[in-house]
Design a protein around this motif. Structure first.
Motif, PDB file in Angstrom:
ATOM      1  N   ARG A  11       4.456  93.220 -19.206  1.00 57.61           N
ATOM      2  CA  ARG A  11       5.833  93.704 -19.074  1.00 57.61           C
ATOM      3  C   ARG A  11       6.435  93.205 -17.763  1.00 57.61           C
ATOM      4  O   ARG A  11       5.719  92.929 -16.796  1.00 57.61           O
ATOM      5  N   TYR A  12       7.745  93.119 -17.744  1.00 52.06           N
ATOM      6  CA  TYR A  12       8.455  92.613 -16.569  1.00 52.06           C
ATOM      7  C   TYR A  12       8.124  93.415 -15.310  1.00 52.06           C
ATOM      8  O   TYR A  12       7.946  92.861 -14.235  1.00 52.06           O
ATOM      9  N   SER A  13       8.011  94.734 -15.453  1.00 58.10           N
ATOM     10  CA  SER A  13       7.750  95.595 -14.291  1.00 58.10           C
ATOM     11  C   SER A  13       6.372  95.364 -13.676  1.00 58.10           C
ATOM     12  O   SER A  13       6.108  95.814 -12.556  1.00 58.10           O
ATOM     13  N   GLU A  14       5.493  94.660 -14.372  1.00 60.63           N
ATOM     14  CA  GLU A  14       4.145  94.383 -13.866  1.00 60.63           C
ATOM     15  C   GLU A  14       4.074  93.088 -13.057  1.00 60.63           C
ATOM     16  O   GLU A  14       3.020  92.724 -12.567  1.00 60.63           O
ATOM     17  N   THR A  15       5.211  92.414 -12.936  1.00 60.86           N
ATOM     18  CA  THR A  15       5.226  91.130 -12.232  1.00 60.86           C
ATOM     19  C   THR A  15       5.913  91.252 -10.883  1.00 60.86           C
ATOM     20  O   THR A  15       6.691  92.177 -10.630  1.00 60.86           O
ATOM     21  N   ASP A  16       5.624  90.285 -10.035  1.00 61.99           N
ATOM     22  CA  ASP A  16       6.273  90.242  -8.730  1.00 61.99           C
ATOM     23  C   ASP A  16       7.504  89.336  -8.822  1.00 61.99           C
ATOM     24  O   ASP A  16       7.869  88.862  -9.896  1.00 61.99           O
ATOM     25  N   GLY A  19       7.249  86.154 -10.733  1.00 60.65           N
ATOM     26  CA  GLY A  19       6.960  86.206 -12.155  1.00 60.65           C
ATOM     27  C   GLY A  19       5.483  86.320 -12.477  1.00 60.65           C
ATOM     28  O   GLY A  19       5.101  86.297 -13.645  1.00 60.65           O
ATOM     29  N   PHE A  20       4.638  86.448 -11.451  1.00 58.32           N
ATOM     30  CA  PHE A  20       3.199  86.589 -11.654  1.00 58.32           C
ATOM     31  C   PHE A  20       2.841  88.068 -11.800  1.00 58.32           C
ATOM     32  O   PHE A  20       3.425  88.921 -11.127  1.00 58.32           O
ATOM     33  N   VAL A  21       1.835  88.365 -12.605  1.00 57.07           N
ATOM     34  CA  VAL A  21       1.350  89.744 -12.698  1.00 57.07           C
ATOM     35  C   VAL A  21       0.756  90.124 -11.352  1.00 57.07           C
ATOM     36  O   VAL A  21      -0.070  89.401 -10.806  1.00 57.07           O
ATOM     37  N   HIS A  22       1.203  91.270 -10.826  1.00 58.23           N
ATOM     38  CA  HIS A  22       0.665  91.746  -9.556  1.00 58.23           C
ATOM     39  C   HIS A  22      -0.780  92.183  -9.766  1.00 58.23           C
ATOM     40  O   HIS A  22      -1.110  92.811 -10.774  1.00 58.23           O
ATOM     41  N   HIS A  23      -1.629  91.866  -8.809  1.00 53.99           N
ATOM     42  CA  HIS A  23      -3.069  92.116  -8.959  1.00 53.99           C
ATOM     43  C   HIS A  23      -3.404  93.580  -9.240  1.00 53.99           C
ATOM     44  O   HIS A  23      -4.397  93.875  -9.894  1.00 53.99           O
ATOM     45  N   SER A  24      -2.592  94.514  -8.787  1.00 54.17           N
ATOM     46  CA  SER A  24      -2.881  95.936  -8.993  1.00 54.17           C
ATOM     47  C   SER A  24      -2.851  96.343 -10.464  1.00 54.17           C
ATOM     48  O   SER A  24      -3.451  97.350 -10.847  1.00 54.17           O
ATOM     49  N   LYS A  65      -8.576  83.458 -11.530  1.00 49.18           N
ATOM     50  CA  LYS A  65      -8.682  82.012 -11.671  1.00 49.18           C
ATOM     51  C   LYS A  65      -7.316  81.362 -11.859  1.00 49.18           C
ATOM     52  O   LYS A  65      -7.087  80.244 -11.445  1.00 49.18           O
ATOM     53  N   LYS A  66      -6.429  82.094 -12.540  1.00 49.34           N
ATOM     54  CA  LYS A  66      -5.089  81.591 -12.819  1.00 49.34           C
ATOM     55  C   LYS A  66      -4.191  82.804 -13.016  1.00 49.34           C
ATOM     56  O   LYS A  66      -4.646  83.845 -13.486  1.00 49.34           O
ATOM     57  N   SER A  67      -2.921  82.675 -12.694  1.00 44.57           N
ATOM     58  CA  SER A  67      -2.012  83.814 -12.776  1.00 44.57           C
ATOM     59  C   SER A  67      -1.565  84.102 -14.203  1.00 44.57           C
ATOM     60  O   SER A  67      -1.280  83.186 -14.969  1.00 44.57           O
ATOM     61  N   ALA A  68      -1.485  85.386 -14.507  1.00 45.97           N
ATOM     62  CA  ALA A  68      -0.830  85.821 -15.739  1.00 45.97           C
ATOM     63  C   ALA A  68       0.652  85.955 -15.425  1.00 45.97           C
ATOM     64  O   ALA A  68       1.041  86.272 -14.301  1.00 45.97           O
ATOM     65  N   LEU A  69       1.480  85.707 -16.435  1.00 47.84           N
ATOM     66  CA  LEU A  69       2.924  85.676 -16.240  1.00 47.84           C
ATOM     67  C   LEU A  69       3.627  86.695 -17.128  1.00 47.84           C
ATOM     68  O   LEU A  69       3.071  87.151 -18.143  1.00 47.84           O
ATOM     69  N   PHE A  70       4.862  87.011 -16.757  1.00 46.07           N
ATOM     70  CA  PHE A  70       5.689  87.876 -17.589  1.00 46.07           C
ATOM     71  C   PHE A  70       5.718  87.346 -19.026  1.00 46.07           C
ATOM     72  O   PHE A  70       5.835  86.154 -19.253  1.00 46.07           O
ATOM     73  N   ASP A  71       5.564  88.248 -19.968  1.00 40.18           N
ATOM     74  CA  ASP A  71       5.636  87.989 -21.410  1.00 40.18           C
ATOM     75  C   ASP A  71       4.370  87.350 -21.986  1.00 40.18           C
ATOM     76  O   ASP A  71       4.313  87.080 -23.174  1.00 40.18           O
ATOM     77  N   ASP A  72       3.358  87.091 -21.144  1.00 39.50           N
ATOM     78  CA  ASP A  72       2.087  86.607 -21.688  1.00 39.50           C
ATOM     79  C   ASP A  72       1.468  87.684 -22.578  1.00 39.50           C
ATOM     80  O   ASP A  72       1.634  88.879 -22.330  1.00 39.50           O
ATOM     81  N   CYS A  73       0.765  87.240 -23.590  1.00 40.20           N
ATOM     82  CA  CYS A  73      -0.038  88.145 -24.407  1.00 40.20           C
ATOM     83  C   CYS A  73      -1.483  87.950 -23.951  1.00 40.20           C
ATOM     84  O   CYS A  73      -2.078  86.902 -24.197  1.00 40.20           O
ATOM     85  N   LEU A  74      -2.011  88.944 -23.249  1.00 38.18           N
ATOM     86  CA  LEU A  74      -3.353  88.841 -22.688  1.00 38.18           C
ATOM     87  C   LEU A  74      -4.390  89.313 -23.697  1.00 38.18           C
ATOM     88  O   LEU A  74      -4.201  90.329 -24.369  1.00 38.18           O
TER      89      LEU A  74
END
Length: 130
Positions: A11-16, A19-24, A65-74
């Protein structure tokens, strides 16, 4: 031992701001995966707590290893490292929708008696399902 796959949409709120997912947020993703792993066994975490067992996190390790991004399906692959005793250890691999390995993680949790607040052995009903 049982493995499980969980899917989480970023989700957008999980990114900095980049646009990367914040580690927390990874701790939450891993918790979602653990809860689904338990459900796959037919065990509700809520039921466990109501019956005197908690599973606090003792240790959490992540390697990004690599950043997750907004809208990625993990895709989170969860595996049990060994037969639990007082501790239960999980290993995780987090992939994006392109099957790129993003994160490798592990958690160690302690079985805790809710009444005494003391560590306890893994309940027999979990061991039987493994």
């Amino acid at each position: 031992m049982k493995n499980h796959i969980t899917f989480v949409k970023v989700r957008y709120s999980e990114t900095d701001q980049m646009g990367f997912v914040h580690h927390s947020n990874y701790a939450q993703y891993l918790e979602i995966a653990r809860l689904e792993w338990l459900e796959q066994l037919g065990i509700s975490y809520k039921w466990m707590e109501e019956n005197g067992v908690m599973l606090p996190v003792y240790n959490l390790n992540t390697t990004f290893k690599k950043s997750a991004l907004f809208d990625d399906c993990l895709k989170i692959e969860t595996s049990l490292r060994n037969i639990p005793t007082v501790r239960i250890m999980f290993d995780y691999k987090v992939y994006n929708q392109n099957e790129e390995l993003l994160t490798v993680a592990s958690t160690e949790l302690i079985f805790m008696n809710t009444k005494t607040g003391r560590p306890m052995r893994c309940p027999k009903y979990i061991l039987e399902k493994l």
